[in-house]
Design an enzyme around this catalytic site. Structure first.
Site, PDB file in Angstrom:
ATOM      1  N   LYS A   1     -18.188  -4.796  25.013  1.00  0.00           N
ATOM      2  CA  LYS A   1     -17.755  -5.041  26.534  1.00  0.00           C
ATOM      3  C   LYS A   1     -17.002  -3.680  27.274  1.00  0.00           C
ATOM      4  CE  LYS A   1     -18.985  -8.374  25.461  1.00  0.00           C
ATOM      5  NZ  LYS A   1     -19.511  -8.939  24.256  1.00  0.00           N
TER       6      LYS A   1
ATOM      7  N   GLY B   1     -12.619  -6.621  -1.931  1.00  0.00           N
ATOM      8  CA  GLY B   1     -12.161  -7.846  -2.592  1.00  0.00           C
ATOM      9  C   GLY B   1     -13.091  -8.554  -3.237  1.00  0.00           C
TER      10      GLY B   1
ATOM     11  N   GLY C   1     -35.452  -9.523  20.212  1.00  0.00           N
ATOM     12  CA  GLY C   1     -34.580 -10.717  20.116  1.00  0.00           C
ATOM     13  C   GLY C   1     -33.971 -10.742  21.588  1.00  0.00           C
TER      14      GLY C   1
ATOM     15  N   VAL D   1     -28.153 -13.246  22.652  1.00  0.00           N
ATOM     16  CA  VAL D   1     -26.770 -12.786  23.213  1.00  0.00           C
ATOM     17  C   VAL D   1     -26.783 -11.139  23.040  1.00  0.00           C
ATOM     18  CG1 VAL D   1     -24.515 -13.269  23.428  1.00  0.00           C
ATOM     19  CG2 VAL D   1     -25.768 -14.792  22.111  1.00  0.00           C
TER      20      VAL D   1
ATOM     21  N   GLU E   1     -39.020 -11.298  22.659  1.00  0.00           N
ATOM     22  CA  GLU E   1     -38.416 -12.542  22.138  1.00  0.00           C
ATOM     23  C   GLU E   1     -39.431 -13.657  21.660  1.00  0.00           C
ATOM     24  OE1 GLU E   1     -35.523 -14.287  21.644  1.00  0.00           O
ATOM     25  OE2 GLU E   1     -36.504 -15.934  21.190  1.00  0.00           O
TER      26      GLU E   1
ATOM     27  N   GLY F   1     -30.484 -12.055  15.321  1.00  0.00           N
ATOM     28  CA  GLY F   1     -29.474 -12.980  14.489  1.00  0.00           C
ATOM     29  C   GLY F   1     -28.755 -12.650  13.588  1.00  0.00           C
TER      30      GLY F   1
ATOM     31  N   ALA G   1     -15.834 -15.023  17.823  1.00  0.00           N
ATOM     32  CA  ALA G   1     -14.447 -14.624  17.419  1.00  0.00           C
ATOM     33  C   ALA G   1     -13.415 -15.744  17.747  1.00  0.00           C
ATOM     34  CB  ALA G   1     -14.143 -13.415  18.150  1.00  0.00           C
TER      35      ALA G   1
ATOM     36  N   HIS H   1      -7.509 -21.190  45.742  1.00  0.00           N
ATOM     37  CA  HIS H   1      -8.450 -20.919  46.870  1.00  0.00           C
ATOM     38  C   HIS H   1      -8.258 -19.831  47.313  1.00  0.00           C
ATOM     39  CE1 HIS H   1     -11.426 -21.415  50.128  1.00  0.00           C
ATOM     40  NE2 HIS H   1     -10.283 -21.105  51.007  1.00  0.00           N
TER      41      HIS H   1
HETATM   42  P1  FAD Z   1     -16.108 -10.260  10.861  1.00  0.00           P
HETATM   43  O1  FAD Z   1     -15.826  -9.726  12.025  1.00  0.00           O
HETATM   44  O2  FAD Z   1     -17.762  -9.894  10.421  1.00  0.00           O
HETATM   45  O3  FAD Z   1     -15.196  -9.448   9.979  1.00  0.00           O
HETATM   46  C1  FAD Z   1     -15.399  -9.531   8.234  1.00  0.00           C
HETATM   47  C2  FAD Z   1     -14.434  -8.663   7.908  1.00  0.00           C
HETATM   48  O4  FAD Z   1     -14.759  -8.466   6.361  1.00  0.00           O
HETATM   49  C3  FAD Z   1     -15.384  -7.136   8.025  1.00  0.00           C
HETATM   50  O5  FAD Z   1     -14.269  -6.151   8.532  1.00  0.00           O
HETATM   51  C4  FAD Z   1     -15.876  -6.726   6.788  1.00  0.00           C
HETATM   52  O6  FAD Z   1     -15.679  -5.239   6.202  1.00  0.00           O
HETATM   53  C5  FAD Z   1     -14.987  -7.757   5.444  1.00  0.00           C
HETATM   54  N1  FAD Z   1     -15.381  -7.758   4.283  1.00  0.00           N
HETATM   55  C6  FAD Z   1     -16.265  -8.620   3.935  1.00  0.00           C
HETATM   56  N2  FAD Z   1     -16.381  -8.541   2.769  1.00  0.00           N
HETATM   57  C7  FAD Z   1     -15.321  -8.085   1.929  1.00  0.00           C
HETATM   58  C8  FAD Z   1     -14.850  -7.871   0.756  1.00  0.00           C
HETATM   59  N3  FAD Z   1     -15.455  -8.193  -0.089  1.00  0.00           N
HETATM   60  N4  FAD Z   1     -13.831  -7.212   0.477  1.00  0.00           N
HETATM   61  C9  FAD Z   1     -12.779  -6.797   1.627  1.00  0.00           C
HETATM   62  N5  FAD Z   1     -13.398  -6.886   3.091  1.00  0.00           N
HETATM   63  C10 FAD Z   1     -14.544  -7.248   3.224  1.00  0.00           C
HETATM   64  N6  FAD Z   1     -18.032 -12.930  19.629  1.00  0.00           N
HETATM   65  C11 FAD Z   1     -17.293 -13.540  20.678  1.00  0.00           C
HETATM   66  O7  FAD Z   1     -16.579 -14.571  20.609  1.00  0.00           O
HETATM   67  N7  FAD Z   1     -17.368 -13.026  21.961  1.00  0.00           N
HETATM   68  C12 FAD Z   1     -18.164 -11.684  22.042  1.00  0.00           C
HETATM   69  O8  FAD Z   1     -17.993 -11.217  22.841  1.00  0.00           O
HETATM   70  C13 FAD Z   1     -18.824 -11.300  20.771  1.00  0.00           C
HETATM   71  N8  FAD Z   1     -19.744  -9.944  20.848  1.00  0.00           N
HETATM   72  C14 FAD Z   1     -20.238  -9.512  19.813  1.00  0.00           C
HETATM   73  C15 FAD Z   1     -21.162  -8.488  20.084  1.00  0.00           C
HETATM   74  C16 FAD Z   1     -21.635  -8.023  18.946  1.00  0.00           C
HETATM   75  C17 FAD Z   1     -22.787  -6.737  19.056  1.00  0.00           C
HETATM   76  C18 FAD Z   1     -21.749  -8.728  17.503  1.00  0.00           C
HETATM   77  C19 FAD Z   1     -22.456  -8.258  16.643  1.00  0.00           C
HETATM   78  C20 FAD Z   1     -20.949  -9.695  17.487  1.00  0.00           C
HETATM   79  C21 FAD Z   1     -20.173 -10.354  18.767  1.00  0.00           C
HETATM   80  N9  FAD Z   1     -19.242 -11.289  18.599  1.00  0.00           N
HETATM   81  C22 FAD Z   1     -18.678 -11.844  19.784  1.00  0.00           C
HETATM   82  C23 FAD Z   1     -19.240 -12.036  17.339  1.00  0.00           C
HETATM   83  C24 FAD Z   1     -17.870 -11.815  16.531  1.00  0.00           C
HETATM   84  O9  FAD Z   1     -17.971 -10.545  16.367  1.00  0.00           O
HETATM   85  C25 FAD Z   1     -17.784 -12.623  15.230  1.00  0.00           C
HETATM   86  O10 FAD Z   1     -18.127 -13.845  15.417  1.00  0.00           O
HETATM   87  C26 FAD Z   1     -16.441 -12.262  14.666  1.00  0.00           C
HETATM   88  O11 FAD Z   1     -16.219 -10.877  14.355  1.00  0.00           O
HETATM   89  C27 FAD Z   1     -16.309 -13.022  13.241  1.00  0.00           C
HETATM   90  O12 FAD Z   1     -15.261 -12.652  12.645  1.00  0.00           O
HETATM   91  P2  FAD Z   1     -14.945 -13.028  11.088  1.00  0.00           P
HETATM   92  O13 FAD Z   1     -13.650 -12.563  10.734  1.00  0.00           O
HETATM   93  O14 FAD Z   1     -15.569 -14.103  10.663  1.00  0.00           O
HETATM   94  O15 FAD Z   1     -16.060 -11.721  10.575  1.00  0.00           O
HETATM   95  P1  NAI Z   2     -29.126 -15.040  18.645  1.00  0.00           P
HETATM   96  O1  NAI Z   2     -29.401 -15.876  17.572  1.00  0.00           O
HETATM   97  O2  NAI Z   2     -28.060 -14.994  19.806  1.00  0.00           O
HETATM   98  O3  NAI Z   2     -30.541 -14.466  19.265  1.00  0.00           O
HETATM   99  C1  NAI Z   2     -31.303 -13.889  18.273  1.00  0.00           C
HETATM  100  C2  NAI Z   2     -32.992 -14.132  19.067  1.00  0.00           C
HETATM  101  O4  NAI Z   2     -33.962 -13.598  18.434  1.00  0.00           O
HETATM  102  C3  NAI Z   2     -33.296 -15.605  19.261  1.00  0.00           C
HETATM  103  O5  NAI Z   2     -33.407 -15.563  20.616  1.00  0.00           O
HETATM  104  C4  NAI Z   2     -34.521 -15.781  18.408  1.00  0.00           C
HETATM  105  O6  NAI Z   2     -35.453 -16.404  18.828  1.00  0.00           O
HETATM  106  C5  NAI Z   2     -35.076 -14.255  18.588  1.00  0.00           C
HETATM  107  N1  NAI Z   2     -35.812 -14.031  17.369  1.00  0.00           N
HETATM  108  C6  NAI Z   2     -35.607 -14.267  15.933  1.00  0.00           C
HETATM  109  N2  NAI Z   2     -36.632 -13.774  15.239  1.00  0.00           N
HETATM  110  C7  NAI Z   2     -37.240 -12.810  16.094  1.00  0.00           C
HETATM  111  C8  NAI Z   2     -38.319 -12.175  15.854  1.00  0.00           C
HETATM  112  N3  NAI Z   2     -38.936 -12.064  14.775  1.00  0.00           N
HETATM  113  N4  NAI Z   2     -39.103 -11.432  16.866  1.00  0.00           N
HETATM  114  C9  NAI Z   2     -38.502 -11.675  18.091  1.00  0.00           C
HETATM  115  N5  NAI Z   2     -37.533 -12.603  18.485  1.00  0.00           N
HETATM  116  C10 NAI Z   2     -37.020 -13.204  17.383  1.00  0.00           C
HETATM  117  O7  NAI Z   2     -28.511 -13.471  17.703  1.00  0.00           O
HETATM  118  P2  NAI Z   2     -28.034 -12.207  18.160  1.00  0.00           P
HETATM  119  O8  NAI Z   2     -28.256 -11.816  19.415  1.00  0.00           O
HETATM  120  O9  NAI Z   2     -28.445 -11.267  16.995  1.00  0.00           O
HETATM  121  O10 NAI Z   2     -26.343 -12.392  18.038  1.00  0.00           O
HETATM  122  C11 NAI Z   2     -25.945 -12.986  16.832  1.00  0.00           C
HETATM  123  C12 NAI Z   2     -24.467 -13.506  17.219  1.00  0.00           C
HETATM  124  O11 NAI Z   2     -23.581 -12.880  17.349  1.00  0.00           O
HETATM  125  C13 NAI Z   2     -24.619 -14.657  18.189  1.00  0.00           C
HETATM  126  O12 NAI Z   2     -25.456 -15.956  17.825  1.00  0.00           O
HETATM  127  C14 NAI Z   2     -23.218 -15.014  18.737  1.00  0.00           C
HETATM  128  O13 NAI Z   2     -22.910 -15.936  17.665  1.00  0.00           O
HETATM  129  C15 NAI Z   2     -22.769 -13.680  18.363  1.00  0.00           C
HETATM  130  N6  NAI Z   2     -22.589 -12.885  19.543  1.00  0.00           N
HETATM  131  C16 NAI Z   2     -21.894 -13.352  20.528  1.00  0.00           C
HETATM  132  C17 NAI Z   2     -21.454 -12.548  21.762  1.00  0.00           C
HETATM  133  C18 NAI Z   2     -21.040 -13.191  22.893  1.00  0.00           C
HETATM  134  O14 NAI Z   2     -20.158 -14.260  22.616  1.00  0.00           O
HETATM  135  N7  NAI Z   2     -20.866 -12.633  24.229  1.00  0.00           N
HETATM  136  C19 NAI Z   2     -22.191 -11.543  21.781  1.00  0.00           C
HETATM  137  C20 NAI Z   2     -23.063 -10.792  20.760  1.00  0.00           C
HETATM  138  C21 NAI Z   2     -23.143 -11.519  19.835  1.00  0.00           C
END
Ligand code: FAD
Ligand code: NAI
Length: 456
Positions: free
Chosen positions: A50, A113, A183, A186, A206, A269, A317, A442
């Site tokens: 973001k 852990g 892909g 998102v 995609e 994914g 999150a 509004h």
């Molecule tokens: P994580 O955030 O993955 O945290 C898990 C933590 O556990 C990590 O810090 C890891 O180091 C730690 N860990 C793992 N195993 C161990 C262990 N054995 N011992 C100690 N520590 C360990 N979601 C949204 O809602 N809005 C968004 O805009 C959004 N944007 C995203 C953009 C990207 C590029 C990505 C990749 C994801 C995005 N997400 C977004 C998804 C969001 O980041 C995740 O859903 C969220 O971080 C999940 O939280 P979590 O605590 O389950 O896991």
């Molecule tokens: P995603 O599941 O959103 O999208 C993956 C895309 O890749 C799908 O459209 C799928 O059809 C495509 N795909 C799969 N295999 C493929 C292949 N071999 N070749 C071409 N396309 C293929 O997964 P993404 O974007 O990796 O994000 C993972 C998750 O992270 C999201 O599902 C979401 O939960 C979280 N996220 C949330 C955000 C937000 O809330 N704004 C921002 C970024 C991530």
């Protein structure tokens, strides 16, 4: 051996929120984190992406302000400053999580852990294979990692730096001339949006015939058209077969094709992360790699909970936050349960997409008796004032049987900030006639929801 009421494994949104709530309730709590507090969300996900997108928005405003009577010369984007600012924002927020841990008397243990055993005194957990701790309850919030496909050259390309996951791309200090995104989900779309804005030639490959996964088809189509207009090249219904140096090879209708690339983003994914947790030592049940949980976030092992991405339900999150609250409430003996029907989701592209509940497609697939009300975002005075030639829509899915909202889908400015209100309407099961009596401020873009309601 130090004994805790609760040990949380993982310090991401799921883990730190669980620790915070447990500590706040007076439980002796520890959180184990192997990398950095804040997890993927703060360090390499939600927040870094973001900050990138906000820089792109400011850049675009400066470039395209003429229509609003604003012109600027020599507008440039400095990727080094973008990354430095991202790092500053991340450090500030990660520091904030650390302060919250302190404020709630949570012990932060740095390291990996691992669950070793279940004894009559509690669960034994080690940190970095050395120090051992006892816990009456365990909350596993170990998150997820990017899925790397078994495609020829994928692993080697990641090693060489030609290909990236979300982790590496959010540290990229040079804007690639040609970026190929594998892909169109998102992550792919948000990163395609950023790099398209700052000057890369972006191609998105995609596998499906639509972008944005489960997003309402009409809305994902509007998003597609917006980005096609901005110059993003989408190759839909295409499967990548090889990532080779300098190109990505894919098949389209059985024909092998390729596209040149300076960098490749793999965003197809994410998968629950359960490696090295020692789940097998206490018999925690997983299905397709994710920990199985019930509506209280309990696993099959009494006293062990799993929240956030690791349970593979909805990888967001805010889902992780709520699941962790439910888990801690269960530990405290408070009545609570997880509901997934009204969890909003946002895609932070320009235009933004905000969705909650059933889509037209999912309602049809479930055989629900429903109607759809769609209005243009241009029904909002503020939208017209602020967006030139906007093509956003607001789409409501209404259950005929109960006369209530079951889905809301928006594409347009502020969708990310409006959608929670729609989620509240769905979660609270308000009748349409009740919502019609709500007063909206509004001029705001959220008024389109009210406008749409009065079309039925
Ligand atoms: P994580 O955030 O993955 O945290 C898990 C933590 O556990 C990590 O810090 C890891 O180091 C730690 N860990 C793992 N195993 C161990 C262990 N054995 N011992 C100690 N520590 C360990 N979601 C949204 O809602 N809005 C968004 O805009 C959004 N944007 C995203 C953009 C990207 C590029 C990505 C990749 C994801 C995005 N997400 C977004 C998804 C969001 O980041 C995740 O859903 C969220 O971080 C999940 O939280 P979590 O605590 O389950 O896991
Ligand atoms: P995603 O599941 O959103 O999208 C993956 C895309 O890749 C799908 O459209 C799928 O059809 C495509 N795909 C799969 N295999 C493929 C292949 N071999 N070749 C071409 N396309 C293929 O997964 P993404 O974007 O990796 O994000 C993972 C998750 O992270 C999201 O599902 C979401 O939960 C979280 N996220 C949330 C955000 C937000 O809330 N704004 C921002 C970024 C991530």
């Amino acid at each position: 051996m130090d004994k805790f009421d609760v040990i949380v494994i993982g310090g991401g949104p799921g883990g730190y929120l669980a620790a915070e709530r447990a500590g706040h309730a007076g439980l002796k709590t520890a959180v184990i984190e192997k990398r950095a507090l804040g997890g993927v969300c703060l360090n390499e996900g939600c927040v870094p992406s973001k900050t990138f997108l906000n820089s792109a928005k400011i850049y675009e405003h400066a470039l395209d302000g003429k229509v609003f009577g604003v012109t600027a010369e020599n507008v440039k984007i400095d990727q080094n400053v973008v990354v430095d600012r991202k790092n500053k924002v991340v450090a500030q927020l990660v520091g904030g999580v650390g302060m919250q841990m302190k404020a709630n008397h949570v012990t932060v243990l740095n390291g990996v852990g691992k669950i070793l055993s279940k004894t009559p005194d509690g669960f034994v957990v080690s940190v970095d294979g050395k120090d051992e701790y006892l816990a009456s309850k365990l909350i596993i919030s170990s998150g997820s990692t990017a899925f790397v496909p078994n495609i020829k050259g994928a692993k080697e390309s990641l090693e060489s730096g030609f290909a990236m996951t979300n982790r590496e791309i959010l540290d990229l200090r040079e804007i690639p001339k040609k970026l190929v995104v594998i892909g169109g989900g998102v992550i792919g779309l948000e990163m395609a949006s950023y790099f398209n804005s700052v000057g890369s030639d972006v191609t998105v490959i995609e596998a499906l015939n639509k972008i944005a996964g489960p997003t309402d088809s009409e809305i994902s189509n509007i998003l597609l058209k917006n980005y096609q207009k901005k110059g993003v090249d989408f190759r839909l219904s295409c499967s990548v077969t090889e990532i080779a140096d300098g190109k990505v090879v894919y098949t389209e209708n059985g024909e092998s094709k390729s596209v040149e690339a300076d960098k490749v983003l793999i965003a197809i994914g994410r998968r629950a992360f359960t490696a090295d947790l020692g789940l097998e030592n206490i018999g925690v049940y997983t299905e397709r790699g994710a920990i199985v949980t019930d509506e209280n976030m309990r696993t099959n092992v009494a006293g062990v909970y799993a929240t956030g991405d690791v349970n593979g339900k909805i990888m967001l999150a805010h889902t992780a936050y709520r699941e962790s609250e439910v888990a801690v409430n269960h530990i405290l003996g408070k009545k609570d349960k997880m509901r997934y029907e009204a969890i909003p989701s946002v895609i932070y592209t320009t235009p933004e997409v905000g969705s909650v509940g059933e889509t037209e497609d999912s309602a049809k697939a479930k055989g629900l008796d429903f109607k759809v009300a769609t209005v243009s975002m241009r029904f909002s005075g503020r939208y017209v004032a602020e967006v030139e030639n906007g093509d956003g829509i607001c789409k409501l899915i209404i259950d005929n049987k109960y006369n209530r909202l079951i889905g809301v889908h928006l594409i347009g400015s502020y969708a990310s900030e409006i959608i929670y209100g729609a989620a509240m309407m769905i979660e609270s099961e308000f009748k349409i006639d009740d919502i019609k009596e709500f007063v909206f401020p509004h001029p705001t873009v959220c008024e389109v929801i009210r406008e749409a309601l009065f079309t039925i």
